[in-house]
Design a protein around this motif. Structure first.
Motif, mmCIF file in Angstrom:
data_model
loop_
_atom_site.group_PDB
_atom_site.id
_atom_site.type_symbol
_atom_site.label_atom_id
_atom_site.label_comp_id
_atom_site.label_asym_id
_atom_site.label_seq_id
_atom_site.Cartn_x
_atom_site.Cartn_y
_atom_site.Cartn_z
ATOM 1 N N LEU A 116 9.626 -3.187 -25.086
ATOM 2 C CA LEU A 116 8.884 -3.755 -23.959
ATOM 3 C C LEU A 116 8.747 -5.269 -24.047
ATOM 4 C CD1 LEU A 116 6.033 -1.096 -23.568
ATOM 5 C CD2 LEU A 116 8.159 -1.284 -22.257
ATOM 6 N N HIS A 117 9.193 -5.897 -25.138
ATOM 7 C CA HIS A 117 8.987 -7.344 -25.261
ATOM 8 C C HIS A 117 9.893 -8.140 -24.319
ATOM 9 C CE1 HIS A 117 12.248 -6.608 -28.236
ATOM 10 N NE2 HIS A 117 12.679 -7.780 -27.824
ATOM 11 N N LYS A 118 10.859 -7.464 -23.683
ATOM 12 C CA LYS A 118 11.701 -8.138 -22.693
ATOM 13 C C LYS A 118 11.301 -7.784 -21.264
ATOM 14 C CE LYS A 118 15.796 -8.341 -25.667
ATOM 15 N NZ LYS A 118 17.233 -7.956 -25.806
ATOM 16 N N GLY A 119 10.175 -7.078 -21.108
ATOM 17 C CA GLY A 119 9.769 -6.613 -19.798
ATOM 18 C C GLY A 119 10.397 -5.256 -19.493
ATOM 19 N N PHE A 120 9.995 -4.699 -18.337
ATOM 20 C CA PHE A 120 10.486 -3.372 -17.967
ATOM 21 C C PHE A 120 10.488 -3.254 -16.454
ATOM 22 C CE2 PHE A 120 9.934 1.086 -16.870
ATOM 23 C CZ PHE A 120 10.836 1.725 -17.711
ATOM 24 N N SER A 121 11.542 -2.670 -15.901
ATOM 25 C CA SER A 121 11.572 -2.403 -14.461
ATOM 26 C C SER A 121 12.323 -1.106 -14.212
ATOM 27 C CB SER A 121 12.240 -3.557 -13.691
ATOM 28 O OG SER A 121 13.622 -3.624 -13.970
ATOM 29 N N ALA A 122 11.907 -0.396 -13.158
ATOM 30 C CA ALA A 122 12.518 0.896 -12.829
ATOM 31 C C ALA A 122 12.437 1.122 -11.330
ATOM 32 C CB ALA A 122 11.817 2.020 -13.579
ATOM 33 N N SER A 123 13.257 2.039 -10.849
ATOM 34 C CA SER A 123 13.279 2.425 -9.437
ATOM 35 C C SER A 123 13.356 3.938 -9.348
ATOM 36 C CB SER A 123 14.478 1.798 -8.711
ATOM 37 O OG SER A 123 14.492 0.395 -8.845
ATOM 38 N N VAL A 124 12.902 4.480 -8.207
ATOM 39 C CA VAL A 124 12.963 5.918 -7.989
ATOM 40 C C VAL A 124 13.263 6.172 -6.514
ATOM 41 C CG1 VAL A 124 10.461 6.100 -7.621
ATOM 42 C CG2 VAL A 124 11.748 8.117 -8.345
ATOM 43 N N GLN A 125 13.991 7.237 -6.224
ATOM 44 C CA GLN A 125 14.283 7.636 -4.852
ATOM 45 C C GLN A 125 14.208 9.154 -4.748
ATOM 46 O OE1 GLN A 125 19.181 7.743 -5.253
ATOM 47 N NE2 GLN A 125 18.272 6.560 -3.622
ATOM 48 N N THR A 126 14.005 9.656 -3.528
ATOM 49 C CA THR A 126 13.961 11.086 -3.260
ATOM 50 C C THR A 126 15.380 11.585 -2.993
ATOM 51 O OG1 THR A 126 11.806 10.722 -2.214
ATOM 52 C CG2 THR A 126 12.827 12.874 -1.896
ATOM 53 N N ASN A 134 14.806 22.103 -1.355
ATOM 54 C CA ASN A 134 14.319 21.666 -2.660
ATOM 55 C C ASN A 134 14.550 20.166 -2.815
ATOM 56 O OD1 ASN A 134 13.540 24.256 -3.582
ATOM 57 N ND2 ASN A 134 15.686 24.734 -4.060
ATOM 58 N N LEU A 135 13.486 19.441 -3.067
ATOM 59 C CA LEU A 135 13.583 18.002 -3.249
ATOM 60 C C LEU A 135 13.397 17.640 -4.715
ATOM 61 C CD1 LEU A 135 11.513 16.693 -0.180
ATOM 62 C CD2 LEU A 135 13.966 17.153 -0.341
ATOM 63 N N GLY A 136 14.014 16.545 -5.112
ATOM 64 C CA GLY A 136 13.859 16.020 -6.462
ATOM 65 C C GLY A 136 13.871 14.510 -6.410
ATOM 66 N N TYR A 137 14.019 13.890 -7.590
ATOM 67 C CA TYR A 137 13.953 12.427 -7.648
ATOM 68 C C TYR A 137 15.017 11.911 -8.624
ATOM 69 C CZ TYR A 137 9.484 13.542 -5.558
ATOM 70 O OH TYR A 137 8.511 14.067 -4.743
ATOM 71 N N ARG A 138 15.570 10.794 -8.268
ATOM 72 C CA ARG A 138 16.480 10.089 -9.166
ATOM 73 C C ARG A 138 15.753 8.853 -9.677
ATOM 74 N NH1 ARG A 138 20.633 9.543 -6.073
ATOM 75 N NH2 ARG A 138 21.744 11.360 -6.898
ATOM 76 N N VAL A 139 15.693 8.728 -11.014
ATOM 77 C CA VAL A 139 15.017 7.604 -11.654
ATOM 78 C C VAL A 139 16.081 6.678 -12.226
ATOM 79 C CG1 VAL A 139 13.373 6.892 -13.429
ATOM 80 C CG2 VAL A 139 13.036 9.061 -12.206
ATOM 81 N N ARG A 140 15.908 5.411 -11.994
ATOM 82 C CA ARG A 140 16.844 4.415 -12.537
ATOM 83 C C ARG A 140 16.054 3.368 -13.312
ATOM 84 N NH1 ARG A 140 21.099 2.419 -8.434
ATOM 85 N NH2 ARG A 140 21.970 4.434 -9.104
ATOM 86 N N ILE A 141 16.356 3.264 -14.612
ATOM 87 C CA ILE A 141 15.773 2.215 -15.442
ATOM 88 C C ILE A 141 16.662 0.988 -15.299
ATOM 89 C CG2 ILE A 141 14.935 1.587 -17.723
ATOM 90 C CD1 ILE A 141 13.569 4.059 -16.472
ATOM 91 N N ASN A 142 16.112 -0.090 -14.812
ATOM 92 C CA ASN A 142 16.895 -1.302 -14.567
ATOM 93 C C ASN A 142 16.898 -2.244 -15.769
ATOM 94 O OD1 ASN A 142 17.282 -0.471 -11.796
ATOM 95 N ND2 ASN A 142 15.173 -1.112 -11.422
ATOM 96 N N ALA A 143 15.776 -2.321 -16.470
ATOM 97 C CA ALA A 143 15.669 -3.216 -17.626
ATOM 98 C C ALA A 143 14.559 -2.663 -18.534
ATOM 99 C CB ALA A 143 15.331 -4.638 -17.180
ATOM 100 N N PRO A 144 14.682 -2.816 -19.848
ATOM 101 C CA PRO A 144 15.618 -3.699 -20.550
ATOM 102 C C PRO A 144 17.005 -3.102 -20.774
ATOM 103 C CG PRO A 144 14.148 -2.669 -22.108
ATOM 104 C CD PRO A 144 13.682 -2.236 -20.755
ATOM 105 N N GLN A 145 17.143 -1.777 -20.645
ATOM 106 C CA GLN A 145 18.441 -1.138 -20.834
ATOM 107 C C GLN A 145 18.644 -0.124 -19.718
ATOM 108 O OE1 GLN A 145 19.034 0.464 -24.746
ATOM 109 N NE2 GLN A 145 21.092 1.216 -24.314
ATOM 110 N N GLU A 146 19.770 -0.193 -19.033
ATOM 111 C CA GLU A 146 20.013 0.640 -17.869
ATOM 112 C C GLU A 146 20.139 2.115 -18.260
ATOM 113 O OE1 GLU A 146 23.342 -0.780 -15.677
ATOM 114 O OE2 GLU A 146 22.332 -2.606 -14.997
ATOM 115 N N ASP A 147 19.533 2.953 -17.416
ATOM 116 C CA ASP A 147 19.617 4.407 -17.595
ATOM 117 C C ASP A 147 19.417 5.033 -16.221
ATOM 118 O OD1 ASP A 147 19.901 6.855 -18.768
ATOM 119 O OD2 ASP A 147 17.888 6.934 -19.626
ATOM 120 N N ASP A 148 19.905 6.258 -16.048
ATOM 121 C CA ASP A 148 19.849 6.921 -14.754
ATOM 122 C C ASP A 148 19.731 8.417 -15.007
ATOM 123 O OD1 ASP A 148 20.447 7.919 -12.115
ATOM 124 O OD2 ASP A 148 21.299 5.958 -11.671
#
Length: 340
Positions: A90-100, A62-76
């Motif tokens: 969103l007025h400060k921009g937005f960035s996120a990452s994801v991994q399997t 079983n595979l899943g994903y971990r999502v990480r919000i990098n900006a504007p406020q960190e979350d995982d």
């Protein structure tokens, strides 16, 4: 007996081998997701979407994903879906990452990260609004075809310190899937919008969604930077005072009764405070309760003012602010009246 024991050992061994075969070995490598995108789907709302790598080796895991919000406020957080909705400024921009990841085996190594980013929207520094505050209030509706209770919204703000004099601001709110633009503004001496009033909204006072408020602007001399803010309803709701407060004195007993405030919340949701002011002794008594009546033992000779206020309790939502006190009502004992 010996034969049965041997059979049990064989079955136990088969079970262990089967479980071991289901686990990924050290050569099983997870590949990061592909086609990771970020799309704006509403005010202060983005949709993250990705796909599993088509070259990912398929096994009985079983595979899943971990999502990480990098900006504007960190979350995982973790999910088994290949998309995720995020509500954030969103007025400060937005960035996120994801991994399997292995969904049930967090001790095993995850894939590398893939990332996506949205730059902050254009605009000159110091031109966006400042000190945005908003309040909601519930009113009873007299129109049969509408909901019984309607929520009004009022917001105020300051003009950006570097905004040109011809700057004009425009406010929008979003609650759930509803988005509205303000139609009723208050203006400063330069006729710039600095406050907004919605007599009726689509806000559900009992709802759990956060309120999104977005303000953008225009000017002939500069690009005006937009501004977002999220509000929890319990933190901005201006609860109405209790209704129909009555008080009477019989002997040495002061009896006080009232009705719940105008609100979509039922009666069991409210906490109350009763304030009794003994005018002769210049003494204030405050009592807390969850019912809509109170009896107090009082002096034979005195005059009192009585007020009640309310708040929605934690049984129905997070505790918010107390209402204003009800208008004072005055009562006096029979002996006091005879003295007068």
């Amino acid at each position: 007996m010996i034969i049965m024991a041997a059979a049990l050992l064989i079955l136990f061994g088969a079970t262990v081998i089967l479980q071991a075969d289901l686990l990924p070995d050290k050569k099983f490598v997870l590949l990061p997701p592909v086609n990771f995108t970020i799309k704006i789907t509403g005010l202060a709302q983005v949709l993250l979407r990705w796909e599993p790598d088509p070259h990912q080796e398929q096994r009985n895991v079983n595979l899943g994903y971990r999502v990480r919000i990098n900006a504007p406020q960190e979350d995982d957080y973790e999910t088994r879906d290949t998309e995720s909705q995020c509500v954030t400024i969103l007025h400060k921009g937005f960035s996120a990452s994801v991994q399997t990841i292995f969904w049930n085996e967090h001790s095993l190594p995850a894939s590398s990260w893939v990332s996506a980013e949205m730059k902050d929207p254009p605009g000159s520094p110091g031109t966006s609004i400042a000190s945005l505050t908003c309040t909601t209030n519930t009113v009873e509706n007299n129109y049969v075809h509408l909901r019984r209770y309607q929520v009004s919204l009022r917001c105020t703000w300051l003009v950006g310190q570097d905004a040109p004099e011809d700057t004009q601001y425009f406010l929008y709110y979003r609650y759930g899937s509803w988005t509205e633009e303000c139609q009723e503004y208050n203006k400063d001496t330069l006729k710039r919008n600095t406050a907004c009033w919605f007599p009726r909204t689509f806000i559900n006072s009992k709802g759990r969604d956060r309120l999104v408020v977005h303000v953008n602007g225009s000017s002939r001399h500069a690009a005006i930077k937009p501004f977002d803010q999220l509000f929890d309803l319990h933190a901005i709701d201006r609860v109405n005072p209790p209704m129909n407060v009555t008080a009477e004195i019989e002997g040495t007993c002061l009896s006080i009764q009232w009705e719940k405030p105008v609100s979509a919340f039922p009666i069991h949701c409210f906490h109350y405070e009763v304030k009794i002011y003994n005018i002769r002794k210049d003494y204030v008594q405050i009592e807390k309760m969850m019912i809509n009546s109170f009896i107090s033992v009082i002096d034979d000779i005195s005059k009192y003012s009585v007020q009640v206020r309310a708040a929605v309790g934690s049984l129905c939502r997070e505790m918010g602010h107390w209402s204003e006190w009800s208008q004072p009502i005055y009562v006096e004992s029979w002996l006091q009246r005879n003295r007068n």
